[in-house]
Write an enzyme that holds these catalytic residues in place. Structure first.
Site, mmCIF file in Angstrom:
data_model
loop_
_atom_site.group_PDB
_atom_site.id
_atom_site.type_symbol
_atom_site.label_atom_id
_atom_site.label_comp_id
_atom_site.label_asym_id
_atom_site.label_seq_id
_atom_site.Cartn_x
_atom_site.Cartn_y
_atom_site.Cartn_z
ATOM 1 C CB ILE A 60 12.474 -95.135 -46.057
ATOM 2 C CG1 ILE A 60 11.335 -94.346 -45.401
ATOM 3 C CG2 ILE A 60 12.364 -96.537 -45.774
ATOM 4 C CD1 ILE A 60 9.999 -94.741 -45.992
ATOM 5 C CB CYS A 61 15.087 -93.663 -41.225
ATOM 6 S SG CYS A 61 15.065 -91.749 -41.060
ATOM 7 N NE ARG A 62 9.541 -93.047 -34.653
ATOM 8 C CZ ARG A 62 8.901 -91.808 -33.938
ATOM 9 N NH1 ARG A 62 9.951 -90.793 -34.072
ATOM 10 N NH2 ARG A 62 7.935 -91.853 -33.284
ATOM 11 C CG MET A 88 9.389 -96.402 -42.100
ATOM 12 S SD MET A 88 8.427 -97.075 -43.655
ATOM 13 C CE MET A 88 7.214 -97.948 -42.748
#
Length: 109
Positions: A60-62, A88
């Site tokens: 996961i990232c932004r 996120m």
């Protein structure tokens, strides 16, 4: 690209957060392993130690771009890895808990 929706994640799924330190400090999923994409190759051993042997790595990232890059790298290494669609931002929008680096209420930077 193997992808999952935030809604498909269950409590206890292994989550790898590849955002940078300032993003992590502002808010992240509790229990996630944090290895920034900028340090990922150098710190790959940390993932190898922490990830479940026969389990899946949810990256996961932004928003999903950086995590897609890491997911492709992991898949090429033979690891069962999937990109978390929407990152996120989607995690927070779905009402999933976000904590800061002190364990309080966090936010997605």
């Amino acid at each position: 690209m193997p992808t999952v929706e935030v809604a498909d994640l269950k409590d206890g799924d292994f989550l790898l957060d590849v955002r940078e330190d300032d993003e992590w400090r502002a808010g992240h999923a509790a229990g996630a392993l944090h290895i920034p994409i900028s340090e990922f190759v150098a710190r790959y051993g940390e993932l190898a130690e922490a990830a479940p042997q026969d389990g899946r790595v949810h990256v996961i990232c932004r928003s999903g771009g950086r995590s897609a890059q890491v997911t492709m790298y992991l898949v090429q290494q033979g690891i069962d890895a999937v990109n978390v669609d929407g990152g996120m931002q989607e995690w927070a929008a779905a009402g999933r808990p976000v904590v800061d680096d002190k364990g309080g209420d966090g936010f997605v930077l």
